[in-house]
Design a protein around this motif. Structure first.
Motif, short mmCIF file in Angstrom:
data_model
loop_
_atom_site.label_atom_id
_atom_site.label_comp_id
_atom_site.label_asym_id
_atom_site.label_seq_id
_atom_site.Cartn_x
_atom_site.Cartn_y
_atom_site.Cartn_z
N VAL A 28 -17.48 35.88 12.36
CA VAL A 28 -18.70 35.27 12.88
C VAL A 28 -19.70 36.40 13.06
O VAL A 28 -19.46 37.33 13.84
N VAL A 29 -20.80 36.35 12.33
CA VAL A 29 -21.79 37.42 12.36
C VAL A 29 -23.17 36.84 12.60
O VAL A 29 -23.54 35.82 12.01
N GLU A 30 -23.92 37.50 13.48
CA GLU A 30 -25.34 37.23 13.68
C GLU A 30 -26.06 38.56 13.73
O GLU A 30 -25.58 39.49 14.38
N ALA A 31 -27.19 38.66 13.04
CA ALA A 31 -27.95 39.90 13.03
C ALA A 31 -29.42 39.61 12.80
O ALA A 31 -29.77 38.64 12.12
N GLU A 32 -30.26 40.48 13.35
CA GLU A 32 -31.71 40.29 13.22
C GLU A 32 -32.23 40.64 11.83
O GLU A 32 -33.24 40.12 11.39
N THR A 33 -31.54 41.55 11.13
CA THR A 33 -31.96 41.95 9.79
C THR A 33 -30.82 41.73 8.81
O THR A 33 -29.64 41.76 9.18
N LEU A 34 -31.17 41.57 7.54
CA LEU A 34 -30.16 41.40 6.51
C LEU A 34 -29.32 42.67 6.32
O LEU A 34 -28.10 42.57 6.21
N PRO A 35 -29.92 43.86 6.32
CA PRO A 35 -29.09 45.07 6.22
C PRO A 35 -28.09 45.19 7.38
O PRO A 35 -26.93 45.58 7.16
N GLU A 36 -28.51 44.85 8.57
CA GLU A 36 -27.60 44.88 9.72
C GLU A 36 -26.47 43.86 9.53
O GLU A 36 -25.31 44.13 9.84
N PHE A 37 -26.81 42.69 9.01
CA PHE A 37 -25.82 41.65 8.73
C PHE A 37 -24.75 42.17 7.78
O PHE A 37 -23.56 42.03 8.01
#
Length: 74
Positions: A28-37
């Motif tokens: 389960v992943v949530e991130a503000e940016t796609l690179p961080e994701f």
């Protein structure tokens, strides 16, 4: 036959984050940016596959990102 693993990133405009959908057990992943994701998937997926699916060695994970932009056009 090996399982084909995937991770999809969907943009949640209301929350302002990328949210995961995956067949990797426990991911389960949530991130503000796609690179961080992507970084989070790279960090978490190997351990989750080993611990939750008994997978070892090299594994290919297909990745898709889907989002939309609402733009004001003059």
């Amino acid at each position: 036959m090996r399982t084909a693993y995937h991770v999809d990133a969907e943009w949640d405009a209301e929350a302002g984050v990328w949210v995961s959908s995956s067949n990797i057990p426990g991911l389960v992943v949530e991130a503000e940016t796609l690179p961080e994701f992507v970084e989070l998937v790279q960090a978490l997926a190997p351990e989750l596959l080993a611990d939750n699916a008994g997978v070892h060695g090299k594994v290919r994970i297909s990745f898709k990102a889907n989002g939309a932009l609402d733009l004001a056009v003059a």
